[in-house]
Motif scaffolding. Structure first.
Motif, PDB file in Angstrom:
ATOM      1  N   LYS A   1      -8.864  -0.687   4.723  1.00 26.72           N
ATOM      2  CA  LYS A   1      -9.592  -1.115   3.517  1.00 26.72           C
ATOM      3  C   LYS A   1      -8.907  -2.311   2.866  1.00 26.72           C
ATOM      4  CE  LYS A   1     -11.371   0.457  -0.878  1.00 26.72           C
ATOM      5  NZ  LYS A   1     -11.283   1.390  -1.960  1.00 26.72           N
ATOM      6  N   ALA A   2      -7.590  -2.275   2.762  1.00 26.90           N
ATOM      7  CA  ALA A   2      -6.853  -3.376   2.136  1.00 26.90           C
ATOM      8  C   ALA A   2      -7.017  -4.667   2.924  1.00 26.90           C
ATOM      9  CB  ALA A   2      -5.379  -3.018   2.001  1.00 26.90           C
ATOM     10  N   LEU A   3      -6.965  -4.574   4.245  1.00 24.34           N
ATOM     11  CA  LEU A   3      -7.126  -5.772   5.071  1.00 24.34           C
ATOM     12  C   LEU A   3      -8.531  -6.349   4.945  1.00 24.34           C
ATOM     13  CD1 LEU A   3      -5.162  -4.600   8.220  1.00 24.34           C
ATOM     14  CD2 LEU A   3      -4.500  -6.447   6.659  1.00 24.34           C
TER      15      LEU A   3
ATOM     16  N   ILE B   1       0.869  -1.170   0.000  1.00 27.52           N
ATOM     17  CA  ILE B   1       0.000   0.000   0.000  1.00 27.52           C
ATOM     18  C   ILE B   1       0.908   1.223   0.000  1.00 27.52           C
ATOM     19  CG2 ILE B   1      -1.773   1.284   1.250  1.00 27.52           C
ATOM     20  CD1 ILE B   1      -2.393  -1.422   2.675  1.00 27.52           C
ATOM     21  N   ASP B   2       0.842   2.006  -1.046  1.00 25.89           N
ATOM     22  CA  ASP B   2       1.664   3.209  -1.148  1.00 25.89           C
ATOM     23  C   ASP B   2       0.794   4.413  -0.786  1.00 25.89           C
ATOM     24  OD1 ASP B   2       3.376   5.273  -1.703  1.00 25.89           O
ATOM     25  OD2 ASP B   2       3.935   4.539  -3.694  1.00 25.89           O
TER      26      ASP B   2
ATOM     27  N   PRO C   1      -5.427  10.718   8.567  1.00 26.67           N
ATOM     28  CA  PRO C   1      -5.481   9.282   8.769  1.00 26.67           C
ATOM     29  C   PRO C   1      -5.550   8.448   7.494  1.00 26.67           C
ATOM     30  CG  PRO C   1      -7.693  10.118   8.974  1.00 26.67           C
ATOM     31  CD  PRO C   1      -6.798  11.302   8.663  1.00 26.67           C
ATOM     32  N   VAL C   2      -5.297   9.034   6.331  1.00 30.66           N
ATOM     33  CA  VAL C   2      -5.436   8.297   5.070  1.00 30.66           C
ATOM     34  C   VAL C   2      -4.600   7.005   5.043  1.00 30.66           C
ATOM     35  CG1 VAL C   2      -5.115   8.396   2.563  1.00 30.66           C
ATOM     36  CG2 VAL C   2      -6.188  10.310   3.766  1.00 30.66           C
ATOM     37  N   PRO C   3      -3.331   6.994   5.471  1.00 30.11           N
ATOM     38  CA  PRO C   3      -2.582   5.733   5.430  1.00 30.11           C
ATOM     39  C   PRO C   3      -3.252   4.599   6.215  1.00 30.11           C
ATOM     40  CG  PRO C   3      -1.060   7.546   5.668  1.00 30.11           C
ATOM     41  CD  PRO C   3      -2.444   8.115   5.837  1.00 30.11           C
ATOM     42  N   THR C   4      -3.757   4.897   7.418  1.00 34.79           N
ATOM     43  CA  THR C   4      -4.411   3.831   8.188  1.00 34.79           C
ATOM     44  C   THR C   4      -5.769   3.461   7.588  1.00 34.79           C
ATOM     45  OG1 THR C   4      -5.196   5.482   9.776  1.00 34.79           O
ATOM     46  CG2 THR C   4      -3.217   4.239  10.367  1.00 34.79           C
TER      47      THR C   4
END
Length: 77
Positions: A27-29, A11-12, A19-22
């Motif tokens: 979402k990916a998980l 995830i880049d 909080p966008v990275p978390t």
């Protein structure tokens, strides 16, 4: 990483503020069955947010390292 594990998901989230990275990690998980995720983030708050997210969601933060101008987090279910 165990060679029998499926490949990790990358995830880049560089260029995005917390909080966008978390949120992208969450979402990916939810969408993928992989056991290991690599998250790239360049917002300094990610150093706090990602470990907290992992602790709150029963995930293991396997490593956290600085690569050039961003952090690289390796997270396992």
């Amino acid at each position: 990483m165990d060679p029998t594990e499926p490949p990790s998901l990358l995830i880049d989230a560089r260029g995005h503020r917390c909080p966008v990275p978390t949120l992208r990690l969450r979402k990916a998980l939810a969408e993928h069955t992989c056991t290991t995720v690599v998250l790239l983030a360049d917002d300094p708050m990610a150093q706090i947010d990602v470990p907290h997210f992992c602790n709150q969601n029963g995930l293991q933060l396997r490593s956290s390292a600085v690569d050039a101008n961003h952090w690289r987090f390796v997270i396992s279910r």
